[in-house]
Design a protein around this motif. Structure first.
Motif, PDB file in Angstrom:
ATOM      1  N   CYS A  97       0.830  -1.204   0.000  1.00  0.00           N
ATOM      2  CA  CYS A  97       0.000   0.000   0.000  1.00  0.00           C
ATOM      3  C   CYS A  97       0.867   1.257   0.000  1.00  0.00           C
ATOM      4  CB  CYS A  97      -0.912  -0.012   1.230  1.00  0.00           C
ATOM      5  SG  CYS A  97      -2.171  -1.313   1.190  1.00  0.00           S
ATOM      6  N   ALA A  98       2.010   1.181   0.669  1.00  0.00           N
ATOM      7  CA  ALA A  98       2.909   2.336   0.685  1.00  0.00           C
ATOM      8  C   ALA A  98       3.430   2.642  -0.711  1.00  0.00           C
ATOM      9  CB  ALA A  98       4.075   2.073   1.636  1.00  0.00           C
ATOM     10  N   VAL A  99       3.770   1.587  -1.452  1.00  0.00           N
ATOM     11  CA  VAL A  99       4.264   1.782  -2.816  1.00  0.00           C
ATOM     12  C   VAL A  99       3.156   2.358  -3.695  1.00  0.00           C
ATOM     13  CG1 VAL A  99       5.068   0.591  -4.886  1.00  0.00           C
ATOM     14  CG2 VAL A  99       6.024  -0.001  -2.663  1.00  0.00           C
ATOM     15  N   LYS A 100       1.947   1.844  -3.531  1.00  0.00           N
ATOM     16  CA  LYS A 100       0.824   2.376  -4.310  1.00  0.00           C
ATOM     17  C   LYS A 100       0.594   3.848  -3.993  1.00  0.00           C
ATOM     18  CE  LYS A 100      -1.542  -2.069  -4.541  1.00  0.00           C
ATOM     19  NZ  LYS A 100      -2.699  -2.869  -4.093  1.00  0.00           N
ATOM     20  N   GLY A 101       0.772   4.195  -2.722  1.00  0.00           N
ATOM     21  CA  GLY A 101       0.624   5.592  -2.344  1.00  0.00           C
ATOM     22  C   GLY A 101       1.687   6.461  -2.994  1.00  0.00           C
ATOM     23  N   GLU A 102       2.914   5.952  -3.043  1.00  0.00           N
ATOM     24  CA  GLU A 102       3.990   6.700  -3.688  1.00  0.00           C
ATOM     25  C   GLU A 102       3.722   6.860  -5.182  1.00  0.00           C
ATOM     26  OE1 GLU A 102       7.486   4.524  -2.801  1.00  0.00           O
ATOM     27  OE2 GLU A 102       7.512   5.054  -0.664  1.00  0.00           O
ATOM     28  N   GLN A 103       3.248   5.787  -5.806  1.00  0.00           N
ATOM     29  CA  GLN A 103       2.926   5.854  -7.232  1.00  0.00           C
ATOM     30  C   GLN A 103       1.811   6.868  -7.488  1.00  0.00           C
ATOM     31  OE1 GLN A 103       1.955   1.744  -7.903  1.00  0.00           O
ATOM     32  NE2 GLN A 103       4.055   1.161  -8.410  1.00  0.00           N
ATOM     33  N   ALA A 104       0.837   6.900  -6.591  1.00  0.00           N
ATOM     34  CA  ALA A 104      -0.265   7.855  -6.734  1.00  0.00           C
ATOM     35  C   ALA A 104       0.238   9.294  -6.628  1.00  0.00           C
ATOM     36  CB  ALA A 104      -1.324   7.585  -5.672  1.00  0.00           C
ATOM     37  N   ARG A 152      -4.899  16.519 -14.973  1.00  0.00           N
ATOM     38  CA  ARG A 152      -4.253  16.078 -13.736  1.00  0.00           C
ATOM     39  C   ARG A 152      -4.944  14.793 -13.284  1.00  0.00           C
ATOM     40  NH1 ARG A 152      -5.548  17.801  -8.538  1.00  0.00           N
ATOM     41  NH2 ARG A 152      -6.829  19.450  -9.449  1.00  0.00           N
ATOM     42  N   VAL A 153      -4.185  13.870 -12.701  1.00  0.00           N
ATOM     43  CA  VAL A 153      -4.714  12.553 -12.339  1.00  0.00           C
ATOM     44  C   VAL A 153      -4.628  12.311 -10.840  1.00  0.00           C
ATOM     45  CG1 VAL A 153      -4.437  10.057 -12.602  1.00  0.00           C
ATOM     46  CG2 VAL A 153      -4.157  11.559 -14.587  1.00  0.00           C
ATOM     47  N   ASP A 154      -5.740  11.905 -10.263  1.00  0.00           N
ATOM     48  CA  ASP A 154      -5.781  11.430  -8.877  1.00  0.00           C
ATOM     49  C   ASP A 154      -6.134   9.942  -8.951  1.00  0.00           C
ATOM     50  OD1 ASP A 154      -6.426  10.631  -6.295  1.00  0.00           O
ATOM     51  OD2 ASP A 154      -7.401  12.519  -5.784  1.00  0.00           O
ATOM     52  N   GLY A 155      -5.110   9.112  -9.056  1.00  0.00           N
ATOM     53  CA  GLY A 155      -5.334   7.676  -9.199  1.00  0.00           C
ATOM     54  C   GLY A 155      -4.711   6.900  -8.052  1.00  0.00           C
ATOM     55  N   PHE A 156      -5.328   5.795  -7.709  1.00  0.00           N
ATOM     56  CA  PHE A 156      -4.759   4.907  -6.682  1.00  0.00           C
ATOM     57  C   PHE A 156      -5.059   3.475  -7.110  1.00  0.00           C
ATOM     58  CE2 PHE A 156      -4.048   2.617  -2.834  1.00  0.00           C
ATOM     59  CZ  PHE A 156      -3.136   3.371  -2.098  1.00  0.00           C
ATOM     60  N   VAL A 165       1.457  14.607  -9.480  1.00  0.00           N
ATOM     61  CA  VAL A 165       2.167  15.863  -9.727  1.00  0.00           C
ATOM     62  C   VAL A 165       2.410  16.098 -11.215  1.00  0.00           C
ATOM     63  CG1 VAL A 165       3.284  15.786  -7.479  1.00  0.00           C
ATOM     64  CG2 VAL A 165       4.449  14.797  -9.456  1.00  0.00           C
ATOM     65  N   LEU A 166       2.124  15.093 -12.032  1.00  0.00           N
ATOM     66  CA  LEU A 166       2.306  15.247 -13.478  1.00  0.00           C
ATOM     67  C   LEU A 166       1.064  15.879 -14.100  1.00  0.00           C
ATOM     68  CD1 LEU A 166       3.891  11.786 -14.364  1.00  0.00           C
ATOM     69  CD2 LEU A 166       5.075  13.954 -13.963  1.00  0.00           C
ATOM     70  N   VAL A 167       1.271  16.931 -14.847  1.00  0.00           N
ATOM     71  CA  VAL A 167       0.172  17.616 -15.533  1.00  0.00           C
ATOM     72  C   VAL A 167       0.478  17.637 -17.022  1.00  0.00           C
ATOM     73  CG1 VAL A 167      -1.154  19.743 -15.751  1.00  0.00           C
ATOM     74  CG2 VAL A 167      -0.286  19.040 -13.512  1.00  0.00           C
ATOM     75  N   SER A 168      -0.491  17.246 -17.834  1.00  0.00           N
ATOM     76  CA  SER A 168      -0.286  17.202 -19.287  1.00  0.00           C
ATOM     77  C   SER A 168      -1.259  18.121 -19.991  1.00  0.00           C
ATOM     78  CB  SER A 168      -0.472  15.769 -19.807  1.00  0.00           C
ATOM     79  OG  SER A 168      -1.793  15.309 -19.564  1.00  0.00           O
ATOM     80  N   GLY A 169      -0.831  18.620 -21.151  1.00  0.00           N
ATOM     81  CA  GLY A 169      -1.714  19.414 -21.992  1.00  0.00           C
ATOM     82  C   GLY A 169      -1.928  20.837 -21.502  1.00  0.00           C
ATOM     83  N   SER A 170      -2.859  21.506 -22.150  1.00  0.00           N
ATOM     84  CA  SER A 170      -3.182  22.898 -21.813  1.00  0.00           C
ATOM     85  C   SER A 170      -4.644  23.154 -22.130  1.00  0.00           C
ATOM     86  CB  SER A 170      -2.294  23.864 -22.610  1.00  0.00           C
ATOM     87  OG  SER A 170      -2.497  23.686 -24.011  1.00  0.00           O
ATOM     88  N   ARG A 214      -7.829  18.835  -5.030  1.00  0.00           N
ATOM     89  CA  ARG A 214      -7.833  20.263  -5.392  1.00  0.00           C
ATOM     90  C   ARG A 214      -8.850  20.466  -6.517  1.00  0.00           C
ATOM     91  NH1 ARG A 214      -2.204  20.991  -7.439  1.00  0.00           N
ATOM     92  NH2 ARG A 214      -2.249  18.727  -7.637  1.00  0.00           N
ATOM     93  N   LEU A 215     -10.057  20.841  -6.125  1.00  0.00           N
ATOM     94  CA  LEU A 215     -11.150  20.955  -7.084  1.00  0.00           C
ATOM     95  C   LEU A 215     -11.381  22.382  -7.574  1.00  0.00           C
ATOM     96  CD1 LEU A 215     -13.708  18.568  -5.348  1.00  0.00           C
ATOM     97  CD2 LEU A 215     -12.336  18.084  -7.378  1.00  0.00           C
TER      98      LEU A 215
END
Length: 223
Positions: free
Chosen positions: A34-41, A83-87, A46-51, A112-113
């Motif tokens: 679960c810790a690794v999954k949290g780190e991956q999330a 922006r992605v909020d994935g787990f 923090v990665l943002v794509s496009g405009s 952050r909505l």
């Protein structure tokens, strides 16, 4: 007595195999802790794509891009500033993940909505073995957390590893709940994806197909 112990031992083995099979049959429930999954999330978050218009994706390992390179995951094919909020292993229900309450509603409540133009909620595979009542409750919690923001709900695809009827039941429930509130819903039951050897996660080509399907609907909603 010896035969009884043997039968009990066999029963314990069967139950252990069944439990491990259930755990592995999740979108993102591999060997990672679960810790690794949290780190991956966090790394994906923090990665943002496009405009352009601001799009937030809330999802499971499909959204994170489990099993493919970072630049091959389907959210990168969406229009807008994404922006992605994935787990990995999470879903609409609290019980979908063994990592505590990382359900969509709980994460949406702390996301952050502000300024988001569209929220894309993707998932359902990890809810396929959960009670439909819990799925409904999780969906309603998510609706309250998102408030009046524009939302597109993207249902689960027919991953070969999971029973089709279970996935279809999730799809039907999500479609009904979305329709009741006038929320756009995109069923993925008929989409043909290519998968990794685990028969659960899409490969790079599968992500392209998935992403292009979602992108078409997102463009319509952002117009």
């Amino acid at each position: 007595m010896t035969r009884r112990r043997l039968l009990l031992g066999l029963l314990a083995l069967v139950l252990a195999v069944a439990a491990s099979t259930t755990l592995l049959a999740r979108a993102g429930a591999g060997s990672e802790s679960c810790a690794v999954k949290g780190e991956q999330a966090e790394e994906r978050g923090v990665l943002v794509s496009g405009s352009g218009a601001r799009v937030l994706v809330i999802g499971d390992s499909y959204a994170v891009g489990g099993g493919v390179l970072p630049d091959q995951s389907w959210p990168l094919r969406l229009p807008g500033r994404v922006r992605v909020d994935g787990f990995s292993g999470s879903g609409f229900t609290v019980g979908a993940s063994p990592c505590g309450d990382v359900s969509y509603a709980t994460r949406a409540a702390r996301a952050r909505l502000a300024g988001v133009d569209l929220v894309v909620v993707e998932g359902g595979l990890n809810d396929a073995d959960q009670p439909l009542a819990d799925l409904e409750a999780g969906y309603e919690r998510l609706v309250r957390a998102l408030g009046d923001r524009p939302v597109l709900v993207v249902g689960p695809p027919p991953a070969p590893l999971l029973p089709y009827d279970d996935v279809a039941a999730v799809d039907a429930t999500l479609a009904r709940l979305a329709a009741a509130r006038g929320t756009p819903y995109l069923s993925m039951l008929d989409v043909e994806l290519s998968y990794l050897p685990d028969l659960l996660h899409p490969d790079a080509a599968g992500h392209r197909v998935f992403g292009d399907r979602v992108a078409e609907r997102v463009r319509e909603l952002l117009r």
